[in-house]
Enzyme design. Sequence first.
Site, PDB file in Angstrom:
ATOM      1  N   CYS A   1      26.474 -12.972  34.800  1.00 39.07           N
ATOM      2  CA  CYS A   1      27.370 -13.741  35.780  1.00 39.07           C
ATOM      3  C   CYS A   1      26.859 -13.432  37.173  1.00 39.07           C
ATOM      4  CB  CYS A   1      28.677 -13.112  35.846  1.00 39.07           C
ATOM      5  SG  CYS A   1      29.549 -14.233  36.269  1.00 39.07           S
TER       6      CYS A   1
ATOM      7  N   ASP B   1      29.248 -23.212  43.843  1.00 35.88           N
ATOM      8  CA  ASP B   1      29.689 -22.121  43.105  1.00 35.88           C
ATOM      9  C   ASP B   1      28.087 -21.270  42.723  1.00 35.88           C
ATOM     10  OD1 ASP B   1      30.841 -20.325  41.137  1.00 35.88           O
ATOM     11  OD2 ASP B   1      30.498 -22.086  40.040  1.00 35.88           O
ATOM     12  N   ASN B   2      27.910 -19.989  42.669  1.00 37.36           N
ATOM     13  CA  ASN B   2      27.054 -19.298  42.366  1.00 37.36           C
ATOM     14  C   ASN B   2      25.720 -19.289  44.027  1.00 37.36           C
ATOM     15  OD1 ASN B   2      26.860 -17.988  39.974  1.00 37.36           O
ATOM     16  ND2 ASN B   2      26.828 -20.832  39.289  1.00 37.36           N
TER      17      ASN B   2
END
Length: 845
Positions: free
Chosen positions: A126, A258-259
């Site tokens: 992750c 996100d990310n």
Amino acid sequence: MAPEYQTVEKILTGPAFQGPSKAEHVLELDKKTPDSHVPRDERLVRLTGAHPFNSEAPLDLLYNAGFITPSSLHFVRNHGPVPESTNDVLDWEIEIDGMVERPLKISLRELIEEIEQVTLPVTLVCAGNRRKEQNMVKKGTGFNWGAAGISTSLWTGFLMRDVLRLARPLRGAKYLCMEGCDKLPNGAYGTCIILPWAMDFDRAVMLAWKQNGALLEPDHGRPLRALVPGVIGGRSVKWLKKLTITDSPSKNFYHIYDNRVLPTMVTPEMAKEYQKWWMDERYAIMNLNVQSITTVPEHDSQLKIDGSPDQSFTIRGFAYNGGGIRVGHVEVSLDGGSTWRLASIDYPEDSFRETKVEELFGGEIDMYQRHLCFCWCFWDIKVSVSELANANGILVRAMDVNMSPASKHVLERVFDAYNWWYRVAIRKEGNILRFEHPVLPALQKGGWMDRVKAQGGDILDNNYGEETNESVAKKGAVKKEGPSLINPDVLNNIISHEELQKHENEQSPWIVVDGQVYDVTDYLESHPGGPESITMVAATDVTEDFMAIHSDTAKALLKKYHIGTLASAPAAADAESTSEPPGPVFLEPKKWKTLKLTEREVVSSDSRILTFKLEHPEQTSGLPVGKHLFLRAKDTNGYVMRAYTPVSSHKEIGEIRLLIKVYFPNKDQPGGKMTTLLEQLKVGDPLEFKGPTGSFEYHGNGAVLFRGMKSTVKRFYMISGGSGITPCYQVLKDIAENSEDTTEAVLLFGNRYEDDILCKSELCRFEQMTQGRIRIKLWLSGKMDQCNTQHTPGRIDLQIMDRELSHMKEGHDSMLLVCGPEGMVETAKTWQKSRNIEDFRVVYF
Ligand code: MTE
């Protein structure tokens, strides 16, 4: 202990491979959530409460499980509930559309019939792995991953390129967008990668339906998921329903917000305010970055020193990297990073490359054709225990074969991809060495970062809470970065505490900064904040406040007033707490006092009224009209302190109300430090207050006290801008609410837009209450098409001052009060000088 490296031969022949899953039952905790259909392993640490399920295994459990992680211990990142997948997985259909010649829908059964399968070991990680360390130093928006947001499985399925070829992508197509079927607040989870990666044999992008020889676990995407080796886990869409070929990046909410790693100068607040930061595809994280983590010694483990010179210890851990690039070096330091030694590295993935076995779980092991590395590797290094006993920590850093190194400092990454040197602290207790990892995942207490923080130490010193030569040198170096406050000629002049106390007066005040004494008598008159803000702290240690409020230029001035070093502290006074009952007024000039926020009212998009309950219902603030108080709050860099004038009056009992204009971050700069902290304040949160301070007081009926001199004023002129209205507001309110006060006042009030005008209705009310003795004149400097034309456009410039303040030049019975932004104050000073207006008639707040 070294982990068991499961090679393909061992998997086929022995017990080394611990089987697909041990999660057989639905846990009680999950029965009350939308995931009541998902069996899970109770050993996983939950990072976001019961639901949604985000979890990692305890680090030692993960490491000891070996190269292939049992599916039930694989970390999980779910944005929402796990979709109730059918048990008839073979009927699961996906759709392929967009820039393709042949849009189609195809079931898993058909894919199995039409396409050769592969089985590959791939490590998923992750992007938030190790975020807790970052959050300990500077809290961001994400939750607290420890170092085990990483796992390796044997994935079986189809190469993405074989699947996409069925639909025949068109020329000009650039991206492969993928979408799941989870029901999230902003639609299903989706993201994209560039199409060339999806079509590249070496990259091995897959559609997987088996994990470690069994159907995917529900948490990991049953029936079908994408798998993008070497890339952050966020691109491997689970519960896959749709593949769309496009010429632009995915517009899915989760792809955009996100990310991502935004540029370092963009704070989370700026990013929240300005969406454009999220829209730049260059900031989307794709390949993983190089990372190394120590697992042995384990957190909180002990090692007994037996005293023999031969006693040794093997430090162990794992490392990984992205983009298929092999980890090349792993280096360990036992002296805080001054010298490094090379660890040996094992790459169990290579045994799959070299195996003679051709098929596993129904898929070809085609690793022999691939040179890229998609799995974690394991490192170790033997050191002598006597060396460990002399060290205060174990540092590890990795570098890939492209020579890209890990980051040195925690704050180099603030939005994911955290890969700074991993630090394990060593604490000596007699002949025992005790090891501490930096953090424990989720909200668990423990780890040296937690301990150092609780002790009031600085995590970033990286000395695990101990004073070392390195940290002392570092502290010295930090001090040297700012201007020096010390005159070396007077350093040896030792000043006693009795002598210092003699200067607790207004005539010859001394102050103490960082153990040094300064005679600031000659500076009183020129102090921009007025002499009172110095005299109120005479003979006290003002280090924190002085450092928090002054610029480097102001700090440099202090050296001139240095007169000596304060003698060591006198014998400690009786430590018994002398907590006295709260008095009739709240503020104390020399003591920070805390109040809790009791109410937060949003007045407009950027202004708030914050109400703080005083210590008892009969108490007043103790702030005379015209004076201000200091507010103090702590951010990650230390104290932030600002002067404020409340809107509640000195007569009101039981509470203080502050009108705050929030300076939000914009595309070019972070928000105002203090207003950002105040904006984050929640009901019940504390804030520190001290005061009163300032050199001006209005006593009513025209009577003023300015710089210790009493006088009577017939008319006030006031120039104020934006939130600088508050001291003028206090005076106007006092005049308006006192029917016997016949003092006149003219306020020239500058703002950008009409909506920015603070306290507008109250100001108009004051005009009416006094039948025009108080007059308000407004200027708006923003674009006129957004302004109401009944207000004068433009800024309050020299010409306007000259016209509006003409009476000031004549009589001595008027006084000018100025409070606003720097430019406005400078213009007022220029006007004052050019018109020879005496200093005692102009107050700059
Ligand atoms: N796919 C869907 N449909 N929904 C999700 O919440 N999370 C992503 C990715 N794919 C997610 C998803 C993220 S952020 C990660 S890190 C990986 O799945 C985690 O995969 P895992 O839960 O199998 O470990």
